[in-house]
Design an enzyme around this catalytic site. Structure first.
Site, PDB file in Angstrom:
ATOM      1  N   TYR A  16       0.828  -1.224   0.000  1.00 48.30           N
ATOM      2  CA  TYR A  16       0.000   0.000   0.000  1.00 48.30           C
ATOM      3  C   TYR A  16       0.855   1.264   0.000  1.00 48.30           C
ATOM      4  CZ  TYR A  16      -3.843  -3.128   1.296  1.00 48.30           C
ATOM      5  OH  TYR A  16      -4.768  -4.141   1.324  1.00 48.30           O
ATOM      6  N   ASN A  45      14.942   3.603   8.907  1.00 51.77           N
ATOM      7  CA  ASN A  45      13.617   3.204   8.420  1.00 51.77           C
ATOM      8  C   ASN A  45      13.753   2.449   7.082  1.00 51.77           C
ATOM      9  OD1 ASN A  45      10.917   2.938   7.954  1.00 51.77           O
ATOM     10  ND2 ASN A  45      10.414   5.089   8.317  1.00 51.77           N
ATOM     11  N   ALA A  48      10.710   1.998   4.758  1.00 53.54           N
ATOM     12  CA  ALA A  48      10.338   3.192   3.991  1.00 53.54           C
ATOM     13  C   ALA A  48      11.343   3.428   2.850  1.00 53.54           C
ATOM     14  CB  ALA A  48      10.286   4.407   4.913  1.00 53.54           C
ATOM     15  N   TYR A  52      10.256   3.569  -1.109  1.00 52.19           N
ATOM     16  CA  TYR A  52      10.503   4.702  -2.004  1.00 52.19           C
ATOM     17  C   TYR A  52      11.424   4.301  -3.164  1.00 52.19           C
ATOM     18  CZ  TYR A  52       8.526   7.370   1.887  1.00 52.19           C
ATOM     19  OH  TYR A  52       7.705   7.841   2.871  1.00 52.19           O
ATOM     20  N   LYS A  54      11.727   1.380  -4.542  1.00 54.92           N
ATOM     21  CA  LYS A  54      11.003   0.532  -5.497  1.00 54.92           C
ATOM     22  C   LYS A  54      10.102   1.351  -6.416  1.00 54.92           C
ATOM     23  CE  LYS A  54       9.979  -3.606  -5.037  1.00 54.92           C
ATOM     24  NZ  LYS A  54       9.263  -4.842  -4.710  1.00 54.92           N
TER      25      LYS A  54
HETATM   26  C1  LIG Z   1       6.862   3.524   5.327  1.00 48.85           C
HETATM   27  C2  LIG Z   1       5.493   3.006   4.869  1.00 48.85           C
HETATM   28  C3  LIG Z   1       4.689   4.165   4.291  1.00 48.85           C
HETATM   29  C4  LIG Z   1       5.738   1.949   3.750  1.00 48.85           C
HETATM   30  O1  LIG Z   1       4.503   1.433   3.342  1.00 48.85           O
HETATM   31  P1  LIG Z   1       4.308  -0.164   3.264  1.00 48.85           P
HETATM   32  O2  LIG Z   1       2.975  -0.399   2.677  1.00 48.85           O
HETATM   33  O3  LIG Z   1       4.592  -0.764   4.603  1.00 48.85           O
HETATM   34  O4  LIG Z   1       5.498  -0.564   2.255  1.00 48.85           O
HETATM   35  P2  LIG Z   1       5.422  -1.503   0.963  1.00 48.85           P
HETATM   36  O5  LIG Z   1       4.822  -2.823   1.343  1.00 48.85           O
HETATM   37  O6  LIG Z   1       4.790  -0.782  -0.178  1.00 48.85           O
HETATM   38  O7  LIG Z   1       6.977  -1.642   0.597  1.00 48.85           O
HETATM   39  C5  LIG Z   1       7.937  -1.911   1.578  1.00 48.85           C
HETATM   40  C6  LIG Z   1       9.077  -2.706   1.000  1.00 48.85           C
HETATM   41  O8  LIG Z   1      10.140  -2.795   1.977  1.00 48.85           O
HETATM   42  C7  LIG Z   1      10.363  -4.160   2.338  1.00 48.85           C
HETATM   43  N1  LIG Z   1      10.623  -4.212   3.783  1.00 48.85           N
HETATM   44  C8  LIG Z   1       9.742  -4.383   4.765  1.00 48.85           C
HETATM   45  N2  LIG Z   1      10.349  -4.374   5.962  1.00 48.85           N
HETATM   46  C9  LIG Z   1      11.664  -4.198   5.723  1.00 48.85           C
HETATM   47  C10 LIG Z   1      12.815  -4.096   6.561  1.00 48.85           C
HETATM   48  N3  LIG Z   1      12.729  -4.181   7.888  1.00 48.85           N
HETATM   49  N4  LIG Z   1      14.004  -3.889   5.969  1.00 48.85           N
HETATM   50  C11 LIG Z   1      14.119  -3.800   4.641  1.00 48.85           C
HETATM   51  N5  LIG Z   1      13.043  -3.886   3.792  1.00 48.85           N
HETATM   52  C12 LIG Z   1      11.833  -4.084   4.335  1.00 48.85           C
HETATM   53  C13 LIG Z   1       9.085  -4.885   1.969  1.00 48.85           C
HETATM   54  O9  LIG Z   1       9.317  -6.250   1.771  1.00 48.85           O
HETATM   55  C14 LIG Z   1       8.678  -4.140   0.696  1.00 48.85           C
HETATM   56  O10 LIG Z   1       9.436  -4.552  -0.417  1.00 48.85           O
HETATM   57  P3  LIG Z   1       8.822  -5.651  -1.482  1.00 48.85           P
HETATM   58  O11 LIG Z   1       7.709  -4.938  -2.205  1.00 48.85           O
HETATM   59  O12 LIG Z   1       9.986  -5.982  -2.360  1.00 48.85           O
HETATM   60  O13 LIG Z   1       8.348  -6.803  -0.673  1.00 48.85           O
HETATM   61  C15 LIG Z   1       4.704   2.350   6.042  1.00 48.85           C
HETATM   62  O14 LIG Z   1       5.382   1.205   6.492  1.00 48.85           O
HETATM   63  C16 LIG Z   1       4.482   3.322   7.194  1.00 48.85           C
HETATM   64  O15 LIG Z   1       3.554   4.125   7.153  1.00 48.85           O
HETATM   65  N6  LIG Z   1       5.344   3.287   8.219  1.00 48.85           N
HETATM   66  C17 LIG Z   1       5.235   4.175   9.367  1.00 48.85           C
HETATM   67  C18 LIG Z   1       5.395   5.642   9.011  1.00 48.85           C
HETATM   68  C19 LIG Z   1       6.671   5.920   8.249  1.00 48.85           C
HETATM   69  O16 LIG Z   1       7.719   5.389   8.570  1.00 48.85           O
HETATM   70  N7  LIG Z   1       6.538   6.768   7.208  1.00 48.85           N
HETATM   71  C20 LIG Z   1       7.661   7.156   6.364  1.00 48.85           C
HETATM   72  C21 LIG Z   1       8.185   8.472   6.783  1.00 48.85           C
HETATM   73  S1  LIG Z   1       9.452   9.031   5.672  1.00 48.85           S
END
Ligand SMILES: CC(C)(COP(=O)(O)OP(=O)(O)OC[C@H]1O[C@@H](n2cnc3c(N)ncnc32)[C@H](O)[C@@H]1OP(=O)(O)O)[C@@H](O)C(=O)NCCC(=O)NCCS
Length: 101
Positions: A16, A45, A48, A52, A54
């Site tokens: 998402y 993070n 995140a 970004y 990807k």
């Molecule tokens: C950051 C955020 C927006 C990302 O959204 P998300 O829906 O969780 O992320 P996605 O599933 O689209 O993509 C994350 C990717 O990172 C990977 N990933 C997940 N956890 C990981 C970790 N600990 N280390 C490395 N990669 C990781 C996932 O596997 C995915 O890659 P893939 O598509 O190849 O499987 C969400 O996690 C969030 O809101 N987090 C809290 C607030 C935050 O940190 N916001 C960003 C501020 S800059």
């Protein structure tokens, strides 16, 4: 500058974040006519950063030791993406459909 947050942890890691980021980029590049969109993300993070990256963001630099948490210092990674590096997911098709339909 762009930033997103999914409040409910149960919805993390389901793609998402990438979908939401693509929609924001589509709006920024194809409706607001921006040419460069950037963001800052804490170096710890990795989820995140991956999200970004990807979508097409590239690292352009780091603000060093910008945040101290529990005595540990973290960089803020700066990333950006250009309009020409992004493929519209919604807006261009919507505008074409309006013309033809
Ligand atoms: C950051 C955020 C927006 C990302 O959204 P998300 O829906 O969780 O992320 P996605 O599933 O689209 O993509 C994350 C990717 O990172 C990977 N990933 C997940 N956890 C990981 C970790 N600990 N280390 C490395 N990669 C990781 C996932 O596997 C995915 O890659 P893939 O598509 O190849 O499987 C969400 O996690 C969030 O809101 N987090 C809290 C607030 C935050 O940190 N916001 C960003 C501020 S800059």
């Amino acid at each position: 500058m762009l930033g997103i947050a999914i409040g409910e942890k149960a919805y993390w890691n389901k793609g998402y974040g990438q979908d939401a980021t693509k929609l924001l980029l589509d709006y920024g590049f194809n409706l607001l006519n921006l040419n460069n969109i950037m963001l800052g993300v804490f170096s710890f993070n990795e989820r995140a950063v991956n999200c970004y990256r990807k979508v097409g963001f590239k690292e352009i630099g780091r603000r060093r030791q910008a945040r101290i948490i529990g005595g540990k210092k973290f960089d803020v990674i700066l990333m950006d993406i250009l309009a020409e590096e992004f493929e519209s997911v919604y807006v261009k098709k919507f505008l074409q459909d309006q013309k033809t339909g």
